[in-house]
Design a protein around this motif. Structure first.
Motif: not given
Length: 368
Positions: A219-234, A264-275
């Motif tokens: 859920d954490k990674l999905s939430f962060k990706v959604t935020l990044l897409l939202s700010i990109s659209v805005m 974006s860096i926050s998403i990369v860190e979340t992916v590494f922690v999940n790994y």
């Protein structure tokens, strides 16, 4: 108005003298006497129009240059000349003409939308020197600012702060008078703060709060990706609002770009922690399967071997080995999980410090 035109025609044709073939000196004297008799030899606003055409050749006003008085004023008319001419008792004639001036000035958008712009408007004659024509103002600087603020009361994007003027001389072959107005205006930033700055900041706050979501799930990674897409659209939607031309990158571009990079860096860190968490869970699953398989083999061997003492011995050894492997398994799983959580906590602290320092430095430079 028509009297002046008639005089100009008569004088230019030489009909003010009774002699048909008078000399240039006689014609000049006749003009001088005529204008002195009519009270038109003074530097008034109407003579400003007539004198350069009539007396420029003879330098009649060499010691008395024509004076032009200017004022700033808001008018509803593009260009309008007053049909009335005021004739005073001392011989002065006064007429007024309103002109709407449209100009452009170079803008510094570095601090957009908290920017203040200075626009210069220069009035100068293109023909006559300062010995023939001078340019002055009708009111002082404080009066110009006050009157302009009273007339400029529109609820637009800009706010009028101040109007100053300076006198200068432009040396090019001859010296010409210049009157330079400096207009200081300030942008009203409320619209841009509500539509751009505050939403981007809220996205950053949501990204910070996402660190408190359980890391074990997706859920954490999905939430962060959604935020990044939202700010990109805005940012794509407000792209037309942001300034596109400037000598250097505006601070609002630095603000939006930095927030986007941090997320974006926050998403990369979340992916590494999940790994790391997934690797620990996978290690534990493999070792558990190996332990169960060892126990089944020992039971099968016990059924096949009919020696009572040997079967008990193998069973004891198997249980000891399973206990030892279970302890190692738990230690390995705890090691991967502990490393993942330590990395996540350290990154959260660094992330908060970076955000605070960045916003503090940017705010001190950006916001006046």
């Amino acid at each position: 108005m028509y009297l002046h035109r008639l005089i100009f025609v008569l004088v230019s044709m030489g009909w003010v003298s009774e002699a048909q073939n008078c000399s240039a000196a006689q014609r000049f004297e006749a003009k001088k006497i005529l204008f002195a008799h009519l009270g038109l030899d003074n530097s008034d606003s109407e003579n400003t129009r007539m004198w350069p055409l009539i007396f420029n050749k003879y330098n009649f006003f060499a010691d008395h240059p024509i004076n032009i008085d200017l004022n700033l004023i808001k008018t509803e008319f593009g260009t309008k000349e007053s049909p009335n001419v005021l004739l005073l008792s001392n011989g002065y004639t006064v007429s007024s003409e309103f002109s709407a001036l449209t100009t452009a000035c170079k803008m510094d958008l570095y601090k957009f939308p908290f920017d203040t712009q200075n626009c210069n408007i220069t009035f100068q004659s293109t023909t006559y020197t300062n010995q023939e024509l001078t340019i002055n103002t009708m009111t002082d600087q404080s009066s110009i600012t006050d009157l302009s603020k009273q007339n400029y009361q529109v609820q637009g994007e800009w706010e009028l702060l101040n109007i100053n003027y300076t006198k200068a001389t432009f040396p090019i072959w001859v010296q010409m008078d210049q009157l330079i107005y400096q207009i200081t205006i300030k942008r009203r930033p409320l619209l841009y703060v509500i539509n751009i700055i505050v939403p981007v900041f809220l996205f950053l706050v949501l990204d910070l709060t996402s660190f408190f979501i359980d890391t074990s799930g997706s859920d954490k990674l999905s939430f962060k990706v959604t935020l990044l897409l939202s700010i990109s659209v805005m940012l794509l939607l407000v792209n037309d609002t942001l300034p596109s031309t400037s000598d250097k990158l505006p601070l609002i571009g630095v603000y939006c770009g930095a927030v986007f990079c941090l997320m974006s860096i926050s998403i990369v860190e979340t992916v590494f922690v999940n790994y790391l968490m997934a690797k620990g869970a996978e290690k534990r699953s493999v070792e558990t399967t190996a332990t169960v398989s060892g126990q089944d083999d020992s039971v099968r061997d016990q059924n096949e071997v009919h020696s009572f003492s040997l079967s008990h011995l193998k069973q004891i050894l198997t249980e000891c080995r399973g206990a030892t492997q279970g302890n190692q398994q738990e230690k390995t799983c705890l090691t991967w999980t502990r490393v993942a959580r330590i990395i996540d906590n350290i990154f959260l602290v660094l992330y908060i410090i970076t955000v605070i320092v960045f916003l503090s430095v940017l705010g001190s430079i950006w916001i006046p």
